[in-house]
Design an enzyme around this catalytic site. Structure first.
Site, PDB file in Angstrom:
ATOM      1  CB  THR A 103       4.795   1.750   2.485  1.00  0.00           C
ATOM      2  OG1 THR A 103       4.078   1.065   3.514  1.00  0.00           O
ATOM      3  CG2 THR A 103       6.226   1.974   2.906  1.00  0.00           C
TER       4      THR A 103
ATOM      5  CG  HIS B 244       4.433   3.583  -5.599  1.00  0.00           C
ATOM      6  ND1 HIS B 244       3.251   4.280  -5.612  1.00  0.00           N
ATOM      7  CD2 HIS B 244       4.104   2.327  -5.209  1.00  0.00           C
ATOM      8  CE1 HIS B 244       2.257   3.480  -5.257  1.00  0.00           C
ATOM      9  NE2 HIS B 244       2.751   2.287  -5.007  1.00  0.00           N
TER      10      HIS B 244
ATOM     11  NE  ARG C  72      -2.291   3.340  -4.034  1.00  0.00           N
ATOM     12  CZ  ARG C  72      -1.522   2.241  -4.058  1.00  0.00           C
ATOM     13  NH1 ARG C  72      -0.412   2.197  -3.330  1.00  0.00           N
ATOM     14  NH2 ARG C  72      -1.854   1.215  -4.818  1.00  0.00           N
TER      15      ARG C  72
ATOM     16  CG  ASP D 146       7.516   3.341  -1.583  1.00  0.00           C
ATOM     17  OD1 ASP D 146       8.585   3.568  -2.190  1.00  0.00           O
ATOM     18  OD2 ASP D 146       6.677   2.502  -1.969  1.00  0.00           O
TER      19      ASP D 146
ATOM     20  CG  ASP E  15      -7.883  -2.305  10.532  1.00  0.00           C
ATOM     21  OD1 ASP E  15      -8.999  -2.068  10.030  1.00  0.00           O
ATOM     22  OD2 ASP E  15      -6.970  -2.868   9.912  1.00  0.00           O
TER      23      ASP E  15
ATOM     24  NE  ARG F 215      -4.401  -8.571   1.322  1.00  0.00           N
ATOM     25  CZ  ARG F 215      -5.615  -8.730   0.820  1.00  0.00           C
ATOM     26  NH1 ARG F 215      -6.064  -9.940   0.608  1.00  0.00           N
ATOM     27  NH2 ARG F 215      -6.375  -7.711   0.500  1.00  0.00           N
ATOM     28  CB  ILE F 216       0.990  -4.453   3.968  1.00  0.00           C
ATOM     29  CG1 ILE F 216       0.896  -4.947   2.515  1.00  0.00           C
ATOM     30  CG2 ILE F 216       2.316  -3.731   4.202  1.00  0.00           C
ATOM     31  CD1 ILE F 216       0.756  -3.857   1.477  1.00  0.00           C
TER      32      ILE F 216
ATOM     33  CD  GLU G 189       2.653   7.747  -6.157  1.00  0.00           C
ATOM     34  OE1 GLU G 189       3.002   7.807  -4.968  1.00  0.00           O
ATOM     35  OE2 GLU G 189       2.530   6.679  -6.785  1.00  0.00           O
TER      36      GLU G 189
HETATM   37  P1  NAI Z   1      -5.560  -4.910   3.190  1.00  0.00           P
HETATM   38  O1  NAI Z   1      -6.880  -4.657   2.538  1.00  0.00           O
HETATM   39  O2  NAI Z   1      -5.134  -6.314   3.453  1.00  0.00           O
HETATM   40  O3  NAI Z   1      -5.477  -4.113   4.588  1.00  0.00           O
HETATM   41  C1  NAI Z   1      -5.908  -2.788   4.739  1.00  0.00           C
HETATM   42  C2  NAI Z   1      -6.357  -2.632   6.184  1.00  0.00           C
HETATM   43  O4  NAI Z   1      -6.683  -1.258   6.399  1.00  0.00           O
HETATM   44  C3  NAI Z   1      -7.623  -3.454   6.509  1.00  0.00           C
HETATM   45  O5  NAI Z   1      -7.413  -4.211   7.688  1.00  0.00           O
HETATM   46  C4  NAI Z   1      -8.693  -2.386   6.693  1.00  0.00           C
HETATM   47  O6  NAI Z   1      -9.697  -2.759   7.619  1.00  0.00           O
HETATM   48  C5  NAI Z   1      -7.839  -1.217   7.208  1.00  0.00           C
HETATM   49  N1  NAI Z   1      -8.526   0.055   7.143  1.00  0.00           N
HETATM   50  C6  NAI Z   1      -9.453   0.494   6.250  1.00  0.00           C
HETATM   51  N2  NAI Z   1      -9.870   1.729   6.593  1.00  0.00           N
HETATM   52  C7  NAI Z   1      -9.194   2.084   7.712  1.00  0.00           C
HETATM   53  C8  NAI Z   1      -9.202   3.232   8.554  1.00  0.00           C
HETATM   54  N3  NAI Z   1      -9.995   4.267   8.298  1.00  0.00           N
HETATM   55  N4  NAI Z   1      -8.361   3.247   9.625  1.00  0.00           N
HETATM   56  C9  NAI Z   1      -7.561   2.189   9.896  1.00  0.00           C
HETATM   57  N5  NAI Z   1      -7.541   1.066   9.145  1.00  0.00           N
HETATM   58  C10 NAI Z   1      -8.331   1.022   8.062  1.00  0.00           C
HETATM   59  O7  NAI Z   1      -4.506  -4.148   2.275  1.00  0.00           O
HETATM   60  P2  NAI Z   1      -2.938  -4.405   2.187  1.00  0.00           P
HETATM   61  O8  NAI Z   1      -2.655  -5.443   1.163  1.00  0.00           O
HETATM   62  O9  NAI Z   1      -2.382  -4.573   3.555  1.00  0.00           O
HETATM   63  O10 NAI Z   1      -2.440  -3.006   1.563  1.00  0.00           O
HETATM   64  C11 NAI Z   1      -2.617  -1.787   2.265  1.00  0.00           C
HETATM   65  C12 NAI Z   1      -2.342  -0.638   1.312  1.00  0.00           C
HETATM   66  O11 NAI Z   1      -0.969  -0.604   0.980  1.00  0.00           O
HETATM   67  C13 NAI Z   1      -3.049  -0.756  -0.060  1.00  0.00           C
HETATM   68  O12 NAI Z   1      -4.379  -0.248  -0.004  1.00  0.00           O
HETATM   69  C14 NAI Z   1      -2.178   0.060  -0.950  1.00  0.00           C
HETATM   70  O13 NAI Z   1      -2.677   1.387  -0.988  1.00  0.00           O
HETATM   71  C15 NAI Z   1      -0.809   0.047  -0.267  1.00  0.00           C
HETATM   72  N6  NAI Z   1       0.215  -0.639  -1.059  1.00  0.00           N
HETATM   73  C16 NAI Z   1       1.372   0.032  -1.351  1.00  0.00           C
HETATM   74  C17 NAI Z   1       2.367  -0.568  -2.096  1.00  0.00           C
HETATM   75  C18 NAI Z   1       3.660   0.121  -2.417  1.00  0.00           C
HETATM   76  O14 NAI Z   1       4.423  -0.376  -3.267  1.00  0.00           O
HETATM   77  N7  NAI Z   1       3.974   1.230  -1.768  1.00  0.00           N
HETATM   78  C19 NAI Z   1       2.180  -1.925  -2.624  1.00  0.00           C
HETATM   79  C20 NAI Z   1       0.963  -2.569  -2.199  1.00  0.00           C
HETATM   80  C21 NAI Z   1       0.012  -1.927  -1.465  1.00  0.00           C
END
Ligand code: NAI
Length: 331
Positions: free
Chosen positions: A231, A294, A233, A257, A173, A153-154, A262
């Protein structure tokens, strides 16, 4: 329903109370959830936790013994929860999977623009009566290569924004999103992305596979002087290896971020205390490192959506409805 919030701040209270309007009994606690504080949830049907609240086996056991029936994460990531322990204890875990991918993607872009065009330094200079341009040189984003690791998504929103800047966007990915090829993004193997990118942005979840994805080996092959943005983890980056790469100039810019350690630092005011974490203080000393605490998710729209979805998750549980946002153990 009585819900106890851990790590609660004024904005959590504000956004949850706005939507709750007296329906549920909300208890906001400032301390983080851990073995010492878990008892404070006694008598609550649910606990509502955030990114640095610890939900390991001992904590979940205490929650269970206090009568807690469900753990609601008011965030997307769930790396702080022992899902196996939760399943064994029959404690469902729910989260907010997509409260605003735009909020996080736009913050990643803010880090890039700030590091590149040094607006944070320019702001301070001008306030100080210094109108000089020396050492504020940036580079055009147009035509640069941006590597996106994780195109969920992000990452996909981020890729679209960078395409808008006129960048070439490469992606890596484990699951490819065919839709993204339509906006001109190209999937390549990770090593190819690392070698070719001027900017690398991390948008994958933290898991045993992605821990220290940016470490000694991967840093050895990035383009010298590349910018790295995280951004996702903190532990996606081996911070000590990143410090070595900053010292040698291999990393040209680092924008984060999130930070590996942290937990006891972010979301608190340490301005009048001595920071004992020498890794972050070393990072803070580099002129080409930008750290935010964060806050990528922190927009009005995202906070509203987090409160709405979290309360909906809990109301569904109370009503015995299917939990559409339940986090399940991968099989
Ligand atoms: P999402 O689940 O929609 O997308 C994550 C993507 O990473 C998926 O397409 C998945 O296939 C891919 N992925 C998994 N393992 C992988 C690997 N080894 N190599 C490459 N790609 C891989 O998650 P979304 O919503 O996009 O969020 C991503 C991350 O952002 C979250 O897991 C969270 O840790 C972080 N986040 C940080 C925030 C902040 O305020 N800094 C807020 C929200 C999320």
């Amino acid at each position: 329903m009585k819900i106890t919030f851990f790590s609660a701040r004024s904005y959590d209270r504000q956004y949850f109370e706005n939507l709750n309007v007296g329906k549920h009994e909300l208890h906001f606690l400032e301390p983080a959830l851990n073995e010492q504080t878990a008892m404070l949830a006694t008598g609550s049907m649910a606990v509502c936790v955030f990114v640095n609240d610890r939900c390991d086996l001992p904590v979940l056991q205490i929650l269970k013994s206090c009568g807690v029936q469900i753990v609601a994460l008011r965030c997307a990531g769930f790396n702080n929860v022992d899902l196996e322990a939760a399943q064994t204890l029959d404690l469902p875990v729910v989260r907010v999977p997509a409260y605003s991918p735009h909020a996080v993607a736009e913050h990643a872009v803010a880090l890039i623009l700030t590091l590149n065009r040094k607006t944070h330094k320019a702001y301070n200079r001008v306030r100080d009566g210094n109108f000089e341009l020396e050492r504020l040189t940036g580079f055009n984003l147009h035509g640069k290569t941006v590597g996106v690791i994780g195109t969920g998504r992000i990452g996909s929103v981020f890729a679209g924004i960078m395409r808008g800047f006129g960048c070439r966007v490469l992606a890596s990915d484990v699951v490819e999103n065919a839709e993204l090829s339509k906006i001109g993004m190209q999937y390549v193997p990770l090593h190819e992305l690392l070698r070719a990118s001027d900017i690398i942005s991390l948008h994958c979840p933290l898991s045993p596979d992605t821990r220290h994805l940016i470490g000694h080996d991967t840093l050895a092959i990035i383009k010298p002087g590349a910018m790295i943005i995280n951004t996702g983890r903190g532990a996606l980056i081996d911070t000590k290896a990143a410090i070595e790469a900053l010292k040698s100039g291999r990393i040209g810019y680092l924008g984060i971020d999130v930070y590996e350690q942290e937990e006891n630092l972010f979301f608190y005011d340490h301005s009048e205390t001595i920071i004992r974490d020498e890794v972050i203080t070393r990072l803070m000393s580099f002129p080409n490192v930008l750290i935010t605490a964060h806050q990528a998710f922190f927009t009005d729209e995202a906070l509203t959506e987090i409160a709405r979805v979290t309360l909906q998750n809990l109301e569904d549980f109370e009503a015995g409805k299917p939990l559409v946002n339940q986090v399940l153990l991968a099989v």
